[in-house]
Design a protein around this motif. Structure first.
Motif, mmCIF file in Angstrom:
data_model
loop_
_atom_site.group_PDB
_atom_site.id
_atom_site.type_symbol
_atom_site.label_atom_id
_atom_site.label_comp_id
_atom_site.label_asym_id
_atom_site.label_seq_id
_atom_site.Cartn_x
_atom_site.Cartn_y
_atom_site.Cartn_z
ATOM 1 N N ALA A 26 3.086 3.285 -5.092
ATOM 2 C CA ALA A 26 3.703 4.578 -5.413
ATOM 3 C C ALA A 26 4.628 4.457 -6.623
ATOM 4 O O ALA A 26 4.608 5.317 -7.518
ATOM 5 C CB ALA A 26 4.467 5.112 -4.199
ATOM 6 N N VAL A 27 5.425 3.411 -6.682
ATOM 7 C CA VAL A 27 6.344 3.226 -7.810
ATOM 8 C C VAL A 27 5.547 3.038 -9.102
ATOM 9 O O VAL A 27 5.836 3.673 -10.130
ATOM 10 C CB VAL A 27 7.304 2.043 -7.575
ATOM 11 C CG1 VAL A 27 8.077 1.700 -8.840
ATOM 12 C CG2 VAL A 27 8.264 2.363 -6.439
ATOM 13 N N ASN A 28 4.543 2.185 -9.070
ATOM 14 C CA ASN A 28 3.735 1.950 -10.268
ATOM 15 C C ASN A 28 3.026 3.218 -10.721
ATOM 16 O O ASN A 28 2.922 3.487 -11.919
ATOM 17 C CB ASN A 28 2.745 0.806 -10.045
ATOM 18 C CG ASN A 28 3.437 -0.538 -10.014
ATOM 19 O OD1 ASN A 28 4.489 -0.729 -10.626
ATOM 20 N ND2 ASN A 28 2.856 -1.483 -9.291
ATOM 21 N N GLU A 29 2.539 4.012 -9.785
ATOM 22 C CA GLU A 29 1.892 5.280 -10.128
ATOM 23 C C GLU A 29 2.906 6.238 -10.745
ATOM 24 O O GLU A 29 2.608 6.947 -11.705
ATOM 25 C CB GLU A 29 1.239 5.899 -8.896
ATOM 26 C CG GLU A 29 0.589 7.249 -9.141
ATOM 27 C CD GLU A 29 -0.634 7.184 -10.052
ATOM 28 O OE1 GLU A 29 -1.132 8.263 -10.425
ATOM 29 O OE2 GLU A 29 -1.103 6.084 -10.395
ATOM 30 N N GLY A 30 4.109 6.274 -10.210
ATOM 31 C CA GLY A 30 5.153 7.131 -10.784
ATOM 32 C C GLY A 30 5.494 6.724 -12.206
ATOM 33 O O GLY A 30 5.642 7.577 -13.094
ATOM 34 N N LEU A 31 5.619 5.430 -12.446
ATOM 35 C CA LEU A 31 5.907 4.949 -13.797
ATOM 36 C C LEU A 31 4.763 5.279 -14.749
ATOM 37 O O LEU A 31 4.984 5.682 -15.899
ATOM 38 C CB LEU A 31 6.173 3.441 -13.779
ATOM 39 C CG LEU A 31 7.445 3.003 -13.057
ATOM 40 C CD1 LEU A 31 7.496 1.487 -12.921
ATOM 41 C CD2 LEU A 31 8.684 3.525 -13.767
ATOM 42 N N ARG A 32 3.517 5.133 -14.283
ATOM 43 C CA ARG A 32 2.352 5.461 -15.106
ATOM 44 C C ARG A 32 2.345 6.948 -15.462
ATOM 45 O O ARG A 32 2.112 7.324 -16.604
ATOM 46 C CB ARG A 32 1.057 5.075 -14.385
ATOM 47 C CG ARG A 32 -0.201 5.278 -15.250
ATOM 48 C CD ARG A 32 -1.476 5.196 -14.431
ATOM 49 N NE ARG A 32 -1.563 6.244 -13.428
ATOM 50 C CZ ARG A 32 -1.812 7.534 -13.678
ATOM 51 N NH1 ARG A 32 -1.968 7.952 -14.904
ATOM 52 N NH2 ARG A 32 -1.890 8.406 -12.694
ATOM 53 N N LYS A 33 2.635 7.786 -14.460
ATOM 54 C CA LYS A 33 2.669 9.227 -14.703
ATOM 55 C C LYS A 33 3.745 9.588 -15.729
ATOM 56 O O LYS A 33 3.544 10.446 -16.579
ATOM 57 C CB LYS A 33 2.918 9.992 -13.402
ATOM 58 C CG LYS A 33 1.719 10.107 -12.517
ATOM 59 C CD LYS A 33 2.063 10.944 -11.277
ATOM 60 C CE LYS A 33 0.863 11.240 -10.433
ATOM 61 N NZ LYS A 33 1.194 12.130 -9.307
#
Length: 106
Positions: free
Chosen positions: A76-83
């Motif tokens: 979830a954190v990595n996806e948030g940073l990617r977004k």
């Protein structure tokens, strides 16, 4: 001979620098949301690339499988940073008109 054109170009560059600085400030205020585990873990990341919120569904907490929860949080954190990276790039592209300027130029 080229002085007027160079002066105009410098003014345009300075104007773009100001616009980019303003846009970067605006981006820092934005927040994106990302989830993992079918929504069992939810994070919010701001434009400063800081996680500002973490929500974990109690059903995701299994003392017998802590690794799964850790994986969901990381995802979830990595996806948030990617977004947030995508949002930042998209906003800057609007300003630069699609010019592929090197990072840190402005």
């Amino acid at each position: 001979m080229y002085g007027g054109n160079m002066g105009n170009m410098m003014k345009q560059v300075q104007k773009m620098q100001k616009q980019m600085a303003k846009m970067q400030e605006e981006i820092q205020e934005k927040v994106v949301e990302a989830t993992s585990g079918g929504g069992m873990v939810r994070v919010e990341v701001n434009g400063k690339k800081e996680m500002v919120s973490l929500t974990i569904d109690p059903e995701a907490v299994d003392p017998e499988d802590v690794e799964m929860l850790q994986d969901m949080i990381l995802a979830a954190v990595n996806e948030g940073l990617r977004k947030m990276d995508e949002l930042s790039a998209s906003e800057m592209k609007k300003l630069t008109g699609g010019m592929n300027l090197p990072p840190g130029l402005f």
